[in-house]
Design an enzyme around this catalytic site. Structure first.
Site, PDB file in Angstrom:
ATOM      1  N   ASP A  58       0.848  -1.195   0.000  1.00  0.00           N
ATOM      2  CA  ASP A  58       0.000   0.000   0.000  1.00  0.00           C
ATOM      3  C   ASP A  58       0.884   1.247   0.000  1.00  0.00           C
ATOM      4  OD1 ASP A  58      -1.835   1.994   0.468  1.00  0.00           O
ATOM      5  OD2 ASP A  58      -2.183   1.448   2.570  1.00  0.00           O
ATOM      6  N   ASN A  81      -0.296   4.479  -0.286  1.00  0.00           N
ATOM      7  CA  ASN A  81      -0.913   5.738   0.150  1.00  0.00           C
ATOM      8  C   ASN A  81      -1.625   5.669   1.503  1.00  0.00           C
ATOM      9  OD1 ASN A  81      -3.113   4.263  -0.508  1.00  0.00           O
ATOM     10  ND2 ASN A  81      -3.875   5.602  -2.127  1.00  0.00           N
ATOM     11  N   ASP A 103      -4.066   3.878   2.668  1.00  0.00           N
ATOM     12  CA  ASP A 103      -5.514   3.645   2.827  1.00  0.00           C
ATOM     13  C   ASP A 103      -5.828   2.198   3.219  1.00  0.00           C
ATOM     14  OD1 ASP A 103      -5.075   2.260   0.501  1.00  0.00           O
ATOM     15  OD2 ASP A 103      -6.498   3.392  -0.729  1.00  0.00           O
ATOM     16  N   ASP A 108      -1.853  -1.085  -3.954  1.00  0.00           N
ATOM     17  CA  ASP A 108      -2.186  -0.315  -5.163  1.00  0.00           C
ATOM     18  C   ASP A 108      -1.063  -0.451  -6.188  1.00  0.00           C
ATOM     19  OD1 ASP A 108      -0.224   1.422  -4.061  1.00  0.00           O
ATOM     20  OD2 ASP A 108      -1.791   2.338  -2.828  1.00  0.00           O
ATOM     21  N   ASP A 125      -9.766 -15.279 -17.191  1.00  0.00           N
ATOM     22  CA  ASP A 125     -10.603 -15.755 -16.090  1.00  0.00           C
ATOM     23  C   ASP A 125     -11.764 -16.600 -16.634  1.00  0.00           C
ATOM     24  OD1 ASP A 125     -11.217 -15.401 -13.160  1.00  0.00           O
ATOM     25  OD2 ASP A 125     -13.100 -14.658 -13.982  1.00  0.00           O
ATOM     26  N   GLU A 180      -7.591 -19.924 -17.529  1.00  0.00           N
ATOM     27  CA  GLU A 180      -8.104 -20.538 -16.302  1.00  0.00           C
ATOM     28  C   GLU A 180      -9.261 -21.428 -16.750  1.00  0.00           C
ATOM     29  OE1 GLU A 180     -10.309 -19.783 -12.069  1.00  0.00           O
ATOM     30  OE2 GLU A 180     -10.985 -18.824 -13.894  1.00  0.00           O
TER      31      GLU A 180
HETATM   32  C1  NOJ Z   1     -11.903 -17.120 -11.001  1.00  0.00           C
HETATM   33  C2  NOJ Z   1     -11.153 -16.116 -10.202  1.00  0.00           C
HETATM   34  O1  NOJ Z   1      -9.860 -16.594  -9.971  1.00  0.00           O
HETATM   35  C3  NOJ Z   1     -11.940 -15.904  -8.935  1.00  0.00           C
HETATM   36  O2  NOJ Z   1     -11.238 -15.165  -7.982  1.00  0.00           O
HETATM   37  C4  NOJ Z   1     -13.242 -15.264  -9.296  1.00  0.00           C
HETATM   38  O3  NOJ Z   1     -14.051 -15.159  -8.139  1.00  0.00           O
HETATM   39  C5  NOJ Z   1     -13.999 -16.090 -10.327  1.00  0.00           C
HETATM   40  N1  NOJ Z   1     -13.148 -16.547 -11.390  1.00  0.00           N
HETATM   41  C6  NOJ Z   1     -15.108 -15.277 -10.953  1.00  0.00           C
HETATM   42  O4  NOJ Z   1     -14.557 -14.289 -11.771  1.00  0.00           O
END
Ligand code: NOJ
Length: 535
Positions: free
Chosen positions: A22, A24, A26, A30, A201, A275
């Site tokens: 971090d 800043n 908060d 970041d 993802d 993924e």
């Molecule tokens: C896989 C991601 O790694 C995870 O963190 C996320 O919650 C789900 N896909 C939905 O996007």
């Protein structure tokens, strides 16, 4: 000169931006915080960083609920900070991988807001999966979200929309060409800004089939798909063969188009890793056919027991399946969705397994904090933020334990992570696990990672396949030892609680913990430890 593309056998360091550093005060990490620690990252010996999402987001699911995929969320900085991060990474020869989220948007994305306003039958609704309720008022089907609760949420005019994850994450309709056009714009946006690749993802989820049909065991299926829910492997496997919304043929058409887009950048060697949690495992290889993506995650080591039979099967299968499409495997022991490996299998075992997989062919992913040997953070329910915790009414604790911020320095929590109050508490018990402490301790997990990654580059990257020496199918001590040779290196892991003799020749160059002794021409490997010998 090495003519192999940079990603082929890379070590990639996953940074969860909110938990890294971090800048800043908060309480949240970041982008400038990451930039400020790039020398540390470089010193680990990694080749690239993968940044979990930092895009504009209401942050209902740790940024995987994206409201504007072409901008930076103010909690992480702005686009100039992203440019600076990329420039500073490149200056240190570190590549940058962004995390793109094509299965869903946030409900705050302008498209979804427009769909709500435009009403049933509109063009705007066709970008998502909107359907009328059944005649009895129930949702279009009985699917259960991966985060618990129904996969459908009703809007004011009575229609339901599909969300495989949180209700704030409406799934996109990939049959609508506008969706692909928008994502290609996003890919180009980040490539033009300098990124070198993408982690995709839910790469297996974009195309759905049978959206109006019920599933015979929707709750079982939802649990089977979660890495943090334990389940009998046979039951899990049987359920995973029945998923109607993952791994449909249509996803491959999308990646073929994207591959052309990546390749159009020529010698920038833009890469993408999927993924894709698919079943049976052979299906994963389809994502890395020559005209599709470059890598696909192998999730097996995130759940595998510390057992020689299990590990041999997982490793051998991954190498041989990938070979059928001329690809190399990937290895990951931890990530932001699963319990940290040191908590899951034990601290020494985690080091041993890391050293074992660092020798294998393919790319290896390290989740920030793994190099320190961090366990999962211990949290009160009142600290939790994962939507899973709320959607299951606390029955599933969720993934926050793996996301506790990193301890950097000093003797008191929050150990230099922030000058403010960290978004998840860092336990005082992590005092000995700070970067500062581990840097001065020659026996620390951090030093093991640094040494191993340096030796991996020097002796193993590009060294070809492995020859098994000890496994359930090779050698004679397979209940206790796993061992292979690759190039000039022999790698031996002792999984048992007793010292074990092995025949490995050559000079000891690394041991994950304990001391290797020589006895009558043999080497004695300490319990729960791996060693590398150089011919
Ligand atoms: C896989 C991601 O790694 C995870 O963190 C996320 O919650 C789900 N896909 C939905 O996007």
């Amino acid at each position: 000169m090495n003519s192999s593309p940079w990603w082929k056998e890379a070590t990639i360091y996953q940074i969860y931006p909110r938990s890294f550093f971090d800048s800043n005060g908060d309480g949240e990490g970041d982008l400038p915080g990451i930039t400020s620690q790039l020398d540390y990252v470089k010193s680990l010996g990694v080749d690239a960083i993968w940044l979990s999402p930092f895009f504009t987001s209401p942050n209902k699911d740790g940024g995987y609920d994206v409201a504007n995929p072409r901008d930076v969320d103010p909690r992480f900085g702005n686009l100039d900070d992203a440019k600076e991060l990329i420039a500073q990474a490149h200056k240190r020869s570190l590549r940058v991988i962004a995390d793109i989220v094509p299965n869903h948007f946030s409900d705050q994305h302008e498209w979804f807001q427009a769909a709500l306003k435009a009403g049933r039958g509109s063009k705007e609704r066709e970008r998502f999966h909107f359907y009328d309720a059944n005649a009895d008022g129930t949702p279009p089907n009985n699917w259960i979200s991966l985060f618990g609760g129904p996969s459908w949420t009703q809007v004011e005019d009575g229609q339901f929309y599909l969300h495989l994850f949180d209700s704030s994450q409406p799934d996109l309709n990939w049959e609508n060409p506008e969706v692909n056009a928008d994502f290609e714009k996003t890919l180009r946006f980040w490539i033009d800004l300098g990124v070198d690749g993408f982690r995709i993802d839910v790469a297996h989820g974009l195309v759905k089939e049978n959206v109006l049909k019920n599933h015979p065991d929707p709750q079982g299926l939802s649990n089977a798909l979660r890495l943090d829910v334990a389940m009998d492997p046979e039951k899990r496997n049987a359920l995973l063969l029945t998923v109607p919304y993952f791994d449909r043929q249509g996803v491959h058409e999308i990646y073929r188009k994207w591959r052309k887009l990546f390749d159009s950048y020529g010698d920038r060697e833009i890469m993408a890793v999927a993924e894709a949690w698919v079943h049976p495992p052979v299906n994963a290889t389809r994502y890395v056919r020559a005209d599709e993506l470059h890598q696909v995650f192998n999730f097996d080591l995130l759940t595998a027991e510390f057992d020689s039979k299990v590990l041999f099967e997982v490793i051998e299968r991954s190498i041989s399946l990938n070979a059928t499409v001329n690809a190399l495997p990937t290895w990951a022991l931890s990530n932001h969705d699963s319990p940290r490996v040191a908590s899951r299998i034990g601290e020494e075992q985690a080091r041993a397994l890391a050293l074992f997989v660092f020798g294998l062919p393919g790319s290896t992913y390290v989740f920030a904090g793994q190099e320190l040997g961090l366990p999962d953070g211990v949290l009160e329910d009142s600290d939790r933020q994962d939507p899973t915790f709320f959607r299951t009414k606390g029955a599933i604790k969720g993934r926050d334990g793996a996301r506790v911020p990193l301890p950097w320095s000093g003797n008191t929590t929050p150990f230099g992570f922030s000058t403010g109050k960290p978004w998840l508490p860092i336990s005082q018990s992590w005092k000995d696990l700070t970067v500062e402490n581990e840097l001065i301790d020659p026996k620390s997990s951090l030093q093991m990672y640094r040494n191993a990654l340096e030796l991996r580059k020097e002796f193993l990257v590009g060294a070809g396949g492995i020859t098994w020496l000890e496994s359930t199918q090779h050698g004679s001590k397979s209940d206790a030892l796993l061992s292979y040779s690759r190039g000039t290196v022999t790698v031996v892991m002792n999984l048992s609680d007793l010292p074990q003799e092995c025949e490995a020749g050559g000079k000891l160059v690394m041991v994950s913990s304990g001391t290797v002794e020589a006895r009558e021409g043999k080497k004695v490997i300490p319990p729960r430890s791996s060693a590398w010998f150089l011919a």
